[in-house]
Design an enzyme around this catalytic site. Structure first.
Site, mmCIF file in Angstrom:
data_model
loop_
_atom_site.group_PDB
_atom_site.id
_atom_site.type_symbol
_atom_site.label_atom_id
_atom_site.label_comp_id
_atom_site.label_asym_id
_atom_site.label_seq_id
_atom_site.Cartn_x
_atom_site.Cartn_y
_atom_site.Cartn_z
ATOM 1 N N ASP A 157 0.813 -1.218 0.000
ATOM 2 C CA ASP A 157 0.000 0.000 0.000
ATOM 3 C C ASP A 157 0.849 1.272 0.000
ATOM 4 O O ASP A 157 2.088 1.226 -0.052
ATOM 5 C CB ASP A 157 -0.956 -0.040 1.197
ATOM 6 C CG ASP A 157 -2.362 0.446 0.851
ATOM 7 O OD1 ASP A 157 -2.499 1.288 -0.058
ATOM 8 O OD2 ASP A 157 -3.327 -0.023 1.490
ATOM 9 N N ASP A 222 -9.827 3.886 -4.323
ATOM 10 C CA ASP A 222 -10.574 2.670 -3.977
ATOM 11 C C ASP A 222 -11.951 2.622 -4.637
ATOM 12 O O ASP A 222 -12.630 3.645 -4.807
ATOM 13 C CB ASP A 222 -10.766 2.573 -2.464
ATOM 14 C CG ASP A 222 -9.470 2.294 -1.729
ATOM 15 O OD1 ASP A 222 -8.436 2.058 -2.389
ATOM 16 O OD2 ASP A 222 -9.492 2.309 -0.484
#
Length: 439
Positions: A157, A222
């Site tokens: 991430d 996202d």
């Protein structure tokens, strides 16, 4: 049979082969790891931080019992929140004693015993997005630990970025650190490389550089389980769909099939677009409550076969935007008419972005992969039916609101003699004597 045997042999990873790294890349192409978009399950969309070894292993078992593993889903991914908040006195990440009391090696052994592969999560910054230990400054240590724990995939991430005065490199350099570490620990141990799933949300145009570092890269922020999110991500990816190919794939984020208020047709459109655009296919729903409609979508073998095509690695791309002029940026009405190559013919995707049924028509040669003067058999990849032969044009009638049509067209020989007009696309169509047909 000989041809099939050759293909099966050709695509087997060579045993004990020295890693093959192209110049300025850390992706090992001596095996098939990451050659095709990876398929699997990830805990985040369904469970967020509410994970433990029971949740993970039950999900793995359901992947087997529900037939998802047989459909091609291999990886069981553990996302954020699996560790203690502090590293050990030796500097290692420590699995949560409460959530994973058996330890990570026991969990990966259980997953592997089911014939599946295991995925883990970390971050390129000081911390993960939920403020557990990140891997910045500990890349090689963590890569070695993930390997010792038995993980086959790392989702990496983009949170908790160190100050510029500390990191002194940009996005590419930050992710290169872990790419180098994964390559080194694999080479040192003589083991296959861990599949590297880069999750930097599309920042700094990863479709231009990330294939040197990993096997997939996130292209956007996202996803969420709404039609607006699906069309937004599809619109964005339409402008760089060209970037996916073997060993490197645009990651359009995890699947929301089975989540939120998506209708059946919206979920089909979502899954079709992600699959035909060669995104990794990562399930993110509660499997124990998955409906038959959800499973039907996730297990469509004809759609999955395009995603996992061993001969053609490229994505479908738009050939006409439809409602909008070509190359229009519109997050509510992205491109509607798409096509691409496959080992068995030309793939078409027609997407109805309207809130009402619509007929959708195209000329076959609008696609660059169709030959002029030929007719094509038509296979519907959702109805699983042969739909006759198309000559020059094709119309899909009454495509549902937010619905999709997925077709496989195969060359069926010359079109009927005398088919008019002389050119399906009239622009500058000309007789041998110089007479233009389009004037």
């Amino acid at each position: 049979m000989l041809a099939m045997g050759f293909l099966l042999w050709f695509f087997q990873p060579p045993p004990h082969v020295k890693p093959v790294f192209e110049e300025d890349t850390y992706v090992d192409k001596s095996t098939n790891i990451g050659r095709l978009p990876f398929m699997g399950y990830n805990t985040w969309n369904a469970y967020a931080c509410n994970i433990n070894e029971t949740v993970v292993l039950q999900s793995a078992q359901l992947m087997k019992s529900l037939g998802l593993a047989d459909a091609g889903y291999q990886y069981v991914g553990i996302d954020d929140c699996y560790s203690e908040k502090q590293r050990s006195s030796d500097g290692d990440i420590v699995a949560s004693k409460e959530r994973f009391p058996s330890g990570m090696k026991k969990v990966t052994d259980e997953i592997h015993s089911l014939g599946l592969k295991a995925g883990i999560y970390s971050d390129s910054g000081w911390f993960t997005c939920q403020l557990y230990p990140g891997s910045y400054g500990n890349e090689e240590r963590d890569a070695k630990l993930f390997q010792e724990w038995g993980f086959d995939l790392l989702k990496y991430d983009n949170c908790a970025i160190p100050f510029d005065s500390v990191i002194k490199e940009g996005m590419v350099g930050k992710f290169t650190r872990m790419a180098k570490a994964l390559a080194k620990v694999a080479q040192d141990a003589g083991k296959p490389q861990i599949l590297f799933s880069i999750c930097q949300w599309g920042r700094e145009e990863p479709w231009l550089w990330a294939r040197r570092l990993g096997h997939s890269w996130r292209t956007t922020d996202d996803i969420n389980p709404s039609w607006g999110s699906i069309t937004d991500l599809l619109n964005r990816n339409s402008f760089y769909a060209w970037a996916s190919d073997f060993y490197g794939h645009n990651d359009m984020d995890m699947l929301e099939v089975g989540n939120g208020q998506l209708t059946y047709d919206e979920a089909k459109s979502h899954f079709t677009a992600w699959a035909l655009m060669k995104s990794p296919l990562v399930i993110g729903t509660h499997l124990q409550g998955a409906s038959q409609e959800t499973l039907e979508i996730l297990k469509n073998k004809e759609i999955i076969a395009i995603n996992q095509d061993p001969v053609v690695g490229t994505s479908i791309t738009p050939f006409r935007w439809g409602i909008n002029q070509d190359w229009t940026w519109n997050w509510t009405h992205p491109a509607q008419y798409w096509s691409g190559k496959s080992q068995n013919g030309t793939v078409f995707m027609l997407l109805n972005t309207l809130d009402k049924p619509a007929d959708m028509t195209f000329t076959l040669t609008e696609s660059p992969w169709i030959r002029a003067g030929r007719q094509y058999s038509v296979r519907d990849l959702w109805a699983h039916t042969e739909n006759g032969t198309a000559v020059r044009n094709f119309t899909a009638h009454a495509v549902p609101p937010h619905g999709v049509v997925a077709l496989l067209l195969k060359d069926a020989g010359d079109e009927p003699e005398g088919t008019e007009p002389p050119c399906a696309r009239p622009e500058w169509c000309m007789k041998e004597d110089g007479t233009r047909i389009d004037q």
